[in-house]
Enzyme design. Structure first.
Site, PDB file in Angstrom:
ATOM      1  N   ASN A  76      69.747 -53.430 -33.728  1.00 51.06           N
ATOM      2  CA  ASN A  76      70.459 -52.202 -34.102  1.00 51.06           C
ATOM      3  C   ASN A  76      69.939 -51.086 -33.196  1.00 51.06           C
ATOM      4  OD1 ASN A  76      71.771 -50.034 -35.241  1.00 51.06           O
ATOM      5  ND2 ASN A  76      70.102 -49.689 -36.706  1.00 51.06           N
ATOM      6  N   GLY A  77      70.825 -50.410 -32.529  1.00 52.56           N
ATOM      7  CA  GLY A  77      70.415 -49.337 -31.621  1.00 52.56           C
ATOM      8  C   GLY A  77      71.100 -49.503 -30.272  1.00 52.56           C
ATOM      9  N   LYS A  83      86.016 -34.620 -45.994  1.00 57.89           N
ATOM     10  CA  LYS A  83      86.288 -35.817 -46.817  1.00 57.89           C
ATOM     11  C   LYS A  83      87.707 -36.336 -46.564  1.00 57.89           C
ATOM     12  CE  LYS A  83      82.642 -36.909 -48.020  1.00 57.89           C
ATOM     13  NZ  LYS A  83      81.880 -36.073 -47.252  1.00 57.89           N
ATOM     14  N   GLU A 103      87.768 -37.925 -43.050  1.00 56.98           N
ATOM     15  CA  GLU A 103      87.030 -39.162 -42.767  1.00 56.98           C
ATOM     16  C   GLU A 103      87.530 -40.368 -43.547  1.00 56.98           C
ATOM     17  OE1 GLU A 103      82.839 -39.318 -43.584  1.00 56.98           O
ATOM     18  OE2 GLU A 103      82.998 -37.669 -45.009  1.00 56.98           O
ATOM     19  N   HIS A 112      94.766 -14.612 -37.843  1.00 57.19           N
ATOM     20  CA  HIS A 112      94.387 -14.505 -36.424  1.00 57.19           C
ATOM     21  C   HIS A 112      94.731 -15.771 -35.648  1.00 57.19           C
ATOM     22  CE1 HIS A 112      92.393 -10.833 -37.609  1.00 57.19           C
ATOM     23  NE2 HIS A 112      91.837 -11.508 -38.592  1.00 57.19           N
ATOM     24  N   CYS A 153      74.251 -50.672 -36.651  1.00 51.56           N
ATOM     25  CA  CYS A 153      74.482 -52.009 -37.176  1.00 51.56           C
ATOM     26  C   CYS A 153      73.519 -52.255 -38.322  1.00 51.56           C
ATOM     27  CB  CYS A 153      74.216 -53.041 -36.083  1.00 51.56           C
ATOM     28  SG  CYS A 153      75.196 -52.776 -34.610  1.00 51.56           S
ATOM     29  N   TRP A 177      78.455 -52.909 -35.283  1.00 52.01           N
ATOM     30  CA  TRP A 177      79.371 -51.818 -34.963  1.00 52.01           C
ATOM     31  C   TRP A 177      79.394 -51.705 -33.450  1.00 52.01           C
ATOM     32  CZ3 TRP A 177      82.958 -50.273 -37.744  1.00 52.01           C
ATOM     33  CH2 TRP A 177      83.687 -49.168 -37.359  1.00 52.01           C
ATOM     34  N   LYS A 195      77.584 -45.131 -41.835  1.00 53.29           N
ATOM     35  CA  LYS A 195      76.837 -44.280 -42.761  1.00 53.29           C
ATOM     36  C   LYS A 195      75.733 -43.485 -42.085  1.00 53.29           C
ATOM     37  CE  LYS A 195      75.813 -42.870 -46.953  1.00 53.29           C
ATOM     38  NZ  LYS A 195      76.731 -41.931 -47.549  1.00 53.29           N
ATOM     39  N   GLU A 255      83.555 -28.994 -46.426  1.00 46.90           N
ATOM     40  CA  GLU A 255      83.226 -30.339 -46.922  1.00 46.90           C
ATOM     41  C   GLU A 255      84.463 -31.032 -47.471  1.00 46.90           C
ATOM     42  OE1 GLU A 255      81.312 -33.840 -47.995  1.00 46.90           O
ATOM     43  OE2 GLU A 255      81.094 -32.346 -46.417  1.00 46.90           O
ATOM     44  N   ARG A 277      76.975 -50.069 -42.702  1.00 50.32           N
ATOM     45  CA  ARG A 277      76.402 -49.696 -41.408  1.00 50.32           C
ATOM     46  C   ARG A 277      77.248 -50.171 -40.236  1.00 50.32           C
ATOM     47  NH1 ARG A 277      71.197 -48.121 -41.940  1.00 50.32           N
ATOM     48  NH2 ARG A 277      70.864 -48.465 -39.727  1.00 50.32           N
TER      49      ARG A 277
HETATM   50  C1  AGP Z   1      79.606 -37.739 -44.471  1.00 51.85           C
HETATM   51  O1  AGP Z   1      80.449 -38.244 -45.408  1.00 51.85           O
HETATM   52  C2  AGP Z   1      79.311 -38.616 -43.350  1.00 51.85           C
HETATM   53  N1  AGP Z   1      78.807 -39.847 -43.763  1.00 51.85           N
HETATM   54  C3  AGP Z   1      78.469 -37.973 -42.255  1.00 51.85           C
HETATM   55  O2  AGP Z   1      79.080 -36.810 -41.847  1.00 51.85           O
HETATM   56  C4  AGP Z   1      77.027 -37.666 -42.657  1.00 51.85           C
HETATM   57  O3  AGP Z   1      76.987 -36.607 -43.534  1.00 51.85           O
HETATM   58  C5  AGP Z   1      76.235 -37.311 -41.407  1.00 51.85           C
HETATM   59  O4  AGP Z   1      76.247 -38.412 -40.535  1.00 51.85           O
HETATM   60  C6  AGP Z   1      74.802 -36.927 -41.740  1.00 51.85           C
HETATM   61  O5  AGP Z   1      74.128 -37.987 -42.310  1.00 51.85           O
HETATM   62  P1  AGP Z   1      72.725 -37.739 -43.035  1.00 51.85           P
HETATM   63  O6  AGP Z   1      72.965 -36.843 -44.195  1.00 51.85           O
HETATM   64  O7  AGP Z   1      72.288 -39.114 -43.449  1.00 51.85           O
HETATM   65  O8  AGP Z   1      71.812 -37.135 -42.025  1.00 51.85           O
END
Ligand code: AGP
Length: 640
Positions: free
Chosen positions: A135-136, A517, A520, A536, A29, A109, A635, A513, A62
């Site tokens: 937050n947590g 993208k 996500e 395979h 959050c 969140w 994030k 990667e 967040r």
């Molecule tokens: C990537 O687009 C995501 N936001 C997520 O996979 C991110 O890379 C992952 O949570 C790691 O975050 P960090 O690089 O802040 O440790």
């Protein structure tokens, strides 16, 4: 509450063990608080409700399913909160009607308790004199809730957070000062928490406490902020104090008090840092989404990162060059960067380097030892899985090199050496500019280690150095050249439900990667794997028009990949190729080709990520989705 009764202590340990086993929830959050020397309308020229809204908007990456704030006004704490995104809730509740000198706010969140008005933060105690945003995750909230309920407290939500205002009410009711009550809280709560608290009998103060979840203080004359992250208040100040685990205390307009549960009173003045970020950096700057803005910022991010590497990398080169073994760890996109790092150290430096996903760090407990180096990669520097791996490695005597983007965050702070990417704040949930900056750092590091160890032809290393220096311009060129075409490709991909991303060598993590993208932000199930694996099993999924995207570098794997291309074409797949310029015959073999600058595969890997980012972005937009706020994601993941 004092020390809990003996039978209760026994129970805590038992319950905690269960929680440990039952974890896996993610909660991220955004919290913010401001203490001002007078009504904010007079000081900031806007009522405190609007100020809090603005700060929360800068933290919305967040979490964004419910919002609320508490303001001290006309002698009491007023709370307004509701389910929904900030702008929706603002229209409903009218943040601008609320003015005052002190307020706290929250964007949520959900984990414990679905998104709802009652589960939104802030949470109050029974008397309405204590308001808390959090937050947590509080792991031992069930037994605390039961203990408080037996003690007569009435709960209004299903959240873990609500135990905090009731616990504070209980302690303050027993004569504890708020600060003493916080100190007791630090001993009682288990889990991860960043808390901001206002109490009605101390109107000018915001109390705070940090354990694992990030919390920073922002300082300016006449006003002090607390927040989960710097972008929240960057428009008003770039003078920050990063709080550490176990720190608690309070802020008011003209006073800051920080104490640590272990180390006692903290000299916070010695920790003031000036962050070289500007408010524009956290604004969209005319782009429809932060993600597109941040994709376009890659030339600058690469330029700033490359300019700042040399002074910072020296220690890391020494450590890696003399390491017995090198491990790299991270999560998500950063893990893909770690995989590129592994490949570079294996192939350029001939080093025994292994990348592992940070949440699997327990597997390496008996492996990590003195003489090893762990490279921890993290944009936010706060991802808990990576932080735990760092702590474990250090405990085992290994040296830790951190590659991070957020200055002074936990992972670089707890590492032996820190190298910062200078990509600036990244607001969009999907990492883009920080990924290419991470690759630039790891590539620079590997070329320096290879030079130190003499494992690569110096002429080739000079070539790589020249290509690295050209990356910022080449990145700008790739965006300019391909953006419009990729928009058209996205129209073709928008109705797809599956896709494959194939590569070989360093093309495998780049493909992974690309697939991440698309998953996500466009919600298309995309899988990446080494192309040699197709036969395979995975090729069984391929049918007419099934999208298969190829990462083709000008390297020894090129011809093998073209063989895989033919396998897919013979099953009528829709083939997209990222191919090196100057091979028109290769480009023609794909249904859609994106010609990239002809570079060494190591440097090309940095650039090839950009078209994959654009493909995901425009497919998401074509599907009418919000690329900045993908569902079920946030994030920074600060709880295991
Ligand atoms: C990537 O687009 C995501 N936001 C997520 O996979 C991110 O890379 C992952 O949570 C790691 O975050 P960090 O690089 O802040 O440790």
């Amino acid at each position: 509450m004092g020390r809990p009764a003996r039978s209760y202590v026994g129970m805590v340990i038992y319950i905690d063990y269960v929680n440990r086993a039952g974890r896996g929830l993610v909660k991220v959050c955004g919290i913010v608080g401001v203490a001002c020397s007078g009504p904010c309308s007079r000081y900031f020229g806007k009522p405190v409700g609007l100020l809090i809204k603005e700060c929360l908007l800068n933290l919305e990456y967040r979490g964004y399913d419910s919002v609320g704030f508490a303001v001290y006004s006309s002698g009491r704490i007023v709370v307004r909160k509701s389910r929904g995104k900030i702008l929706e809730v603002e229209r409903k509740l009218g943040f601008d009607e609320f003015d005052g000198a002190v307020a706290i706010g929250h964007t949520r969140w959900a984990t414990h308790g679905e998104p709802s008005d009652s589960n939104a933060h802030p949470h109050l105690d029974c008397g309405g004199g204590v308001a808390v945003v959090h937050n947590g995750i509080i792991h031992n909230y069930l037994e605390l809730r039961e203990y408080l309920r037996v003690g007569g407290h009435v709960f209004r939500s299903e959240t873990d957070t609500e135990v905090v205002p009731h616990l504070l009410e209980e302690l303050i009711g027993r004569g504890y000062s708020t600060l003493d009550a916080l100190r007791e809280l630090a001993r009682t709560l288990k889990g991860a928490y960043a808390l901001a608290v206002v109490v009605s009998h101390e109107p000018g103060r915001i109390y705070f406490i940090r354990n694992v979840s990030p919390l920073v203080i922002g300082i300016r004359d006449g006003a002090v902020f607390v927040a989960s992250d710097i972008p929240a208040f960057l428009r008003y100040t770039n003078r920050v104090v990063v709080l550490e685990d176990g720190d608690f205390g309070y802020v008011s307009a003209d006073e800051i008090y920080v104490e640590n549960v272990v180390r006692g009173v903290v000299d916070w003045r010695g920790r003031v840092r000036v962050v070289d970020w500007t408010p524009d950096m956290v604004a969209k700057g005319g782009y429809p989404h932060f993600m597109l803005k941040e994709i376009h910022e890659q030339p600058t991010a690469l330029r700033n990162t490359l300019a700042s590497i040399p002074p910072e990398v020296g220690e890391a080169v020494k450590a890696v060059a003399k390491a017995d073994r090198v491990f790299l760890t991270a999560c998500g996109t950063s893990y893909h960067a770690a995989l590129v790092g592994e490949y570079l150290l294996n192939t350029l430096c001939g080093l025994n380097a292994t990348a592992f996903i940070a949440s699997e760090y327990l597997r390496y407990r008996k492996i990590l030892r003195e003489g090893d180096v762990l490279v921890a990669v993290s944009q936010s520097g706060e991802t808990i899985d990576t932080l735990m791996a760092v702590r474990e490695a250090r405990k085992r005597g290994a040296k830790v090199v951190a590659v991070a983007n957020v200055l002074f965050s936990a992972i670089p702070r707890e590492s032996d050496v820190a190298i910062y990417t200078r990509a600036g704040p990244e607001i969009a949930v999907a990492a883009t500019k920080t990924f290419t900056a991470q690759l630039a750092v790891l590539l620079y590091l590997a070329t320096e280690v290879a030079r130190t160890l003499g494992t690569e032809d110096p002429g080739y290393l000079d070539l790589l150095r020249r290509e690295i220096a050209a990356l910022p311009e080449l990145a700008g060129g790739a965006i300019l050249l391909h953006e419009a075409r990729i928009k058209r490709l996205a129209e073709k991909l928008r109705d797809k439900t599956n896709a494959f991303y194939l590569g070989r060598g360093i093309g495998v993590p780049v493909s992974m990667e690309g697939a991440l993208k698309l998953k996500e932000i466009a919600y298309i199930h995309a899988e990446a794997y080494p192309a040699g694996e197709s036969k395979h099993g995975p090729i069984a999924l391929v049918e007419e028009d099934f999208p298969v995207l190829f990462t083709v570098f000008d390297d020894e794997f090129k011809d093998l990949l073209l063989g895989n291309l033919e396998e897919m074409k013979s099953r009528k797949a829709f083939t997209v190729g990222l191919v090196p310029k100057g091979y028109p015959d290769i480009a023609r073999r794909f249904d859609f080709a994106i010609e990239m600058p002809k570079l060494a595969p190591y440097t090309a890997a940095v650039l090839y990520s950009i078209p994959y980012q654009l493909i995901a972005y425009y497919t998401s937009v074509a599907k009418g989705l919000d690329p900045d706020k993908p569902r079920n994601l946030a994030k920074t993941v600060t709880v295991e």
